[in-house]
Structures are given as structure tokens and as C-alpha cells.
Write a protein that holds these residues in place. Structure first.
Motif, PDB file in Angstrom:
ATOM      1  N   ALA A  71       0.832  -1.201   0.000  1.00 36.23           N
ATOM      2  CA  ALA A  71       0.000   0.000   0.000  1.00 36.23           C
ATOM      3  C   ALA A  71       0.868   1.252   0.000  1.00 36.23           C
ATOM      4  O   ALA A  71       1.961   1.281   0.578  1.00 36.23           O
ATOM      5  CB  ALA A  71      -0.915   0.002   1.222  1.00 36.23           C
ATOM      6  N   GLN A  72       0.371   2.295  -0.636  1.00 38.14           N
ATOM      7  CA  GLN A  72       1.120   3.544  -0.751  1.00 38.14           C
ATOM      8  C   GLN A  72       1.307   4.229   0.601  1.00 38.14           C
ATOM      9  O   GLN A  72       2.202   5.049   0.768  1.00 38.14           O
ATOM     10  CB  GLN A  72       0.407   4.479  -1.730  1.00 38.14           C
ATOM     11  N   TRP A  73       0.480   3.882   1.582  1.00 39.31           N
ATOM     12  CA  TRP A  73       0.620   4.478   2.914  1.00 39.31           C
ATOM     13  C   TRP A  73       1.980   4.163   3.535  1.00 39.31           C
ATOM     14  O   TRP A  73       2.501   4.937   4.319  1.00 39.31           O
ATOM     15  CB  TRP A  73      -0.506   4.006   3.838  1.00 39.31           C
ATOM     16  N   TRP A  74       2.552   2.998   3.194  1.00 38.81           N
ATOM     17  CA  TRP A  74       3.874   2.656   3.711  1.00 38.81           C
ATOM     18  C   TRP A  74       4.921   3.602   3.140  1.00 38.81           C
ATOM     19  O   TRP A  74       5.892   3.941   3.818  1.00 38.81           O
ATOM     20  CB  TRP A  74       4.223   1.207   3.396  1.00 38.81           C
ATOM     21  N   ALA A  75       4.742   4.040   1.911  1.00 36.82           N
ATOM     22  CA  ALA A  75       5.668   5.002   1.312  1.00 36.82           C
ATOM     23  C   ALA A  75       5.597   6.336   2.058  1.00 36.82           C
ATOM     24  O   ALA A  75       6.615   7.023   2.215  1.00 36.82           O
ATOM     25  CB  ALA A  75       5.352   5.210  -0.166  1.00 36.82           C
ATOM     26  N   LEU A  76       4.413   6.685   2.536  1.00 34.69           N
ATOM     27  CA  LEU A  76       4.271   7.906   3.326  1.00 34.69           C
ATOM     28  C   LEU A  76       5.107   7.825   4.598  1.00 34.69           C
ATOM     29  O   LEU A  76       5.763   8.803   4.986  1.00 34.69           O
ATOM     30  CB  LEU A  76       2.802   8.153   3.665  1.00 34.69           C
ATOM     31  N   LEU A  77       5.128   6.670   5.220  1.00 36.96           N
ATOM     32  CA  LEU A  77       5.945   6.469   6.414  1.00 36.96           C
ATOM     33  C   LEU A  77       7.430   6.602   6.075  1.00 36.96           C
ATOM     34  O   LEU A  77       8.187   7.256   6.800  1.00 36.96           O
ATOM     35  CB  LEU A  77       5.650   5.099   7.031  1.00 36.96           C
ATOM     36  N   VAL A  78       7.855   5.998   4.973  1.00 36.31           N
ATOM     37  CA  VAL A  78       9.248   6.121   4.530  1.00 36.31           C
ATOM     38  C   VAL A  78       9.589   7.581   4.256  1.00 36.31           C
ATOM     39  O   VAL A  78      10.667   8.058   4.637  1.00 36.31           O
ATOM     40  CB  VAL A  78       9.500   5.241   3.281  1.00 36.31           C
ATOM     41  N   CYS A  79       8.672   8.305   3.635  1.00 41.64           N
ATOM     42  CA  CYS A  79       8.901   9.728   3.340  1.00 41.64           C
ATOM     43  C   CYS A  79       9.011  10.555   4.617  1.00 41.64           C
ATOM     44  O   CYS A  79       9.797  11.499   4.682  1.00 41.64           O
ATOM     45  CB  CYS A  79       7.787  10.280   2.457  1.00 41.64           C
ATOM     46  N   ALA A  80       8.228  10.225   5.633  1.00 43.11           N
ATOM     47  CA  ALA A  80       8.301  10.950   6.899  1.00 43.11           C
ATOM     48  C   ALA A  80       9.655  10.743   7.569  1.00 43.11           C
ATOM     49  O   ALA A  80      10.258  11.693   8.091  1.00 43.11           O
ATOM     50  CB  ALA A  80       7.173  10.503   7.826  1.00 43.11           C
ATOM     51  N   VAL A  81      10.156   9.525   7.532  1.00 44.19           N
ATOM     52  CA  VAL A  81      11.483   9.241   8.091  1.00 44.19           C
ATOM     53  C   VAL A  81      12.548   9.981   7.281  1.00 44.19           C
ATOM     54  O   VAL A  81      13.466  10.584   7.842  1.00 44.19           O
ATOM     55  CB  VAL A  81      11.752   7.716   8.118  1.00 44.19           C
ATOM     56  N   TYR A  82      12.413   9.933   5.962  1.00 44.91           N
ATOM     57  CA  TYR A  82      13.351  10.638   5.079  1.00 44.91           C
ATOM     58  C   TYR A  82      13.356  12.142   5.385  1.00 44.91           C
ATOM     59  O   TYR A  82      14.413  12.763   5.483  1.00 44.91           O
ATOM     60  CB  TYR A  82      12.974  10.379   3.621  1.00 44.91           C
ATOM     61  N   ALA A  83      12.166  12.720   5.567  1.00 50.54           N
ATOM     62  CA  ALA A  83      12.066  14.152   5.862  1.00 50.54           C
ATOM     63  C   ALA A  83      12.753  14.494   7.183  1.00 50.54           C
ATOM     64  O   ALA A  83      13.473  15.493   7.286  1.00 50.54           O
ATOM     65  CB  ALA A  83      10.598  14.578   5.900  1.00 50.54           C
ATOM     66  N   ALA A  84      12.540  13.662   8.191  1.00 44.02           N
ATOM     67  CA  ALA A  84      13.182  13.904   9.487  1.00 44.02           C
ATOM     68  C   ALA A  84      14.708  13.860   9.357  1.00 44.02           C
ATOM     69  O   ALA A  84      15.410  14.698   9.931  1.00 44.02           O
ATOM     70  CB  ALA A  84      12.702  12.873  10.505  1.00 44.02           C
ATOM     71  N   LEU A  85      15.204  12.907   8.583  1.00 46.55           N
ATOM     72  CA  LEU A  85      16.659  12.797   8.386  1.00 46.55           C
ATOM     73  C   LEU A  85      17.222  13.992   7.605  1.00 46.55           C
ATOM     74  O   LEU A  85      18.289  14.507   7.939  1.00 46.55           O
ATOM     75  CB  LEU A  85      16.986  11.482   7.672  1.00 46.55           C
ATOM     76  N   VAL A  86      16.488  14.437   6.580  1.00 50.74           N
ATOM     77  CA  VAL A  86      16.953  15.587   5.800  1.00 50.74           C
ATOM     78  C   VAL A  86      16.997  16.828   6.659  1.00 50.74           C
ATOM     79  O   VAL A  86      17.998  17.556   6.659  1.00 50.74           O
ATOM     80  CB  VAL A  86      16.051  15.815   4.550  1.00 50.74           C
ATOM     81  N   PHE A  87      15.947  17.088   7.424  1.00 51.38           N
ATOM     82  CA  PHE A  87      15.938  18.304   8.241  1.00 51.38           C
ATOM     83  C   PHE A  87      16.931  18.242   9.387  1.00 51.38           C
ATOM     84  O   PHE A  87      17.351  19.281   9.890  1.00 51.38           O
ATOM     85  CB  PHE A  87      14.519  18.591   8.754  1.00 51.38           C
ATOM     86  N   ARG A  88      17.325  17.059   9.787  1.00 50.62           N
ATOM     87  CA  ARG A  88      18.298  16.945  10.867  1.00 50.62           C
ATOM     88  C   ARG A  88      19.746  17.020  10.373  1.00 50.62           C
ATOM     89  O   ARG A  88      20.581  17.668  10.984  1.00 50.62           O
ATOM     90  CB  ARG A  88      18.060  15.614  11.613  1.00 50.62           C
ATOM     91  N   TYR A  89      20.043  16.339   9.256  1.00 49.21           N
ATOM     92  CA  TYR A  89      21.437  16.173   8.860  1.00 49.21           C
ATOM     93  C   TYR A  89      21.873  16.912   7.600  1.00 49.21           C
ATOM     94  O   TYR A  89      23.063  16.957   7.311  1.00 49.21           O
ATOM     95  CB  TYR A  89      21.736  14.685   8.679  1.00 49.21           C
ATOM     96  N   VAL A  90      20.961  17.437   6.820  1.00 49.48           N
ATOM     97  CA  VAL A  90      21.378  18.091   5.565  1.00 49.48           C
ATOM     98  C   VAL A  90      21.535  19.583   5.772  1.00 49.48           C
ATOM     99  O   VAL A  90      20.937  20.208   6.534  1.00 49.48           O
ATOM    100  CB  VAL A  90      20.365  17.805   4.436  1.00 49.48           C
TER     101      VAL A  90
END
Length: 90
Positions: A71-90
Motif C-alpha cells: 500500500a502507498q501508505w507505507w511510502a508515506l511512512l518512509v517519506c516521513a522518516v526521510y524528511a526527518a533525516l533531511v531536516f536533521r542532517y542536511v
């Protein structure tokens, strides 16, 4: 507006993007920041990190559609983790 099939999910998507842009504009006016250097070794601001997050999230969702049957909802979870990592480390 008959030229495009607008659905509620599409409208919500564009409303979220618009609200993010408005929020980040207000934050930039009220709380100016100096660019910082992260793991990419380039100077980025909040707006730059938002752009990187949105672009990466688009690629994550496209890859999710093409590579999995989950389901595409799992991709939303992956995107949320990705966003947290980008805002923390980039």
C-alpha cells in the motif's frame, strides 16, 4: 475546471504543499536563519531542505509504485522518516 479530474486526495495534496510554502515563508520572515552545512557539504536553509525533502519524497513514491505491491501508505511512512533525516542532517 473540467479539463482535469480533481479528486479530494489531489486537492489535499496541493493544499498541503501550499500550506508548507506559506508556513516556511512566514518562518523565514519571523525567524531568519543563516545557512548551515550538513552532510551534503553545501549550505542549506529551511527552504532548501524542504525542496530536497519534497523532491526525494516524489522519487520515493514513484519507486514505491514501480517496485512494490504494498500500500502507498507505507511510502508515506518512509517519506516521513526521510524528511526527518533531511531536516536533521542536511
Amino acid at each position: 475546471m473540467d479539463w482535469m479530474a480533481w479528486t479530494w486526495p489531489t486537492a489535499i495534496f496541493f493544499m498541503v504543499i501550499a500550506s508548507l510554502l506559506i508556513t516556511f515563508t512566514i518562518l523565514a520572515i519571523k525567524f531568519p536563519e543563516t545557512p548551515r552545512v550538513g552532510i551534503l557539504r553545501i549550505e542549506t536553509t529551511r527552504g532548501d531542505r524542504l525542496f530536497i525533502t519534497l523532491l526525494g519524497s516524489a522519487f520515493i513514491n514513484i519507486a514505491w509504485l514501480g517496485l512494490t505491491d504494498l500500500a502507498q501508505w507505507w511510502a508515506l511512512l518512509v517519506c516521513a522518516v526521510y524528511a526527518a533525516l533531511v531536516f536533521r542532517y542536511v
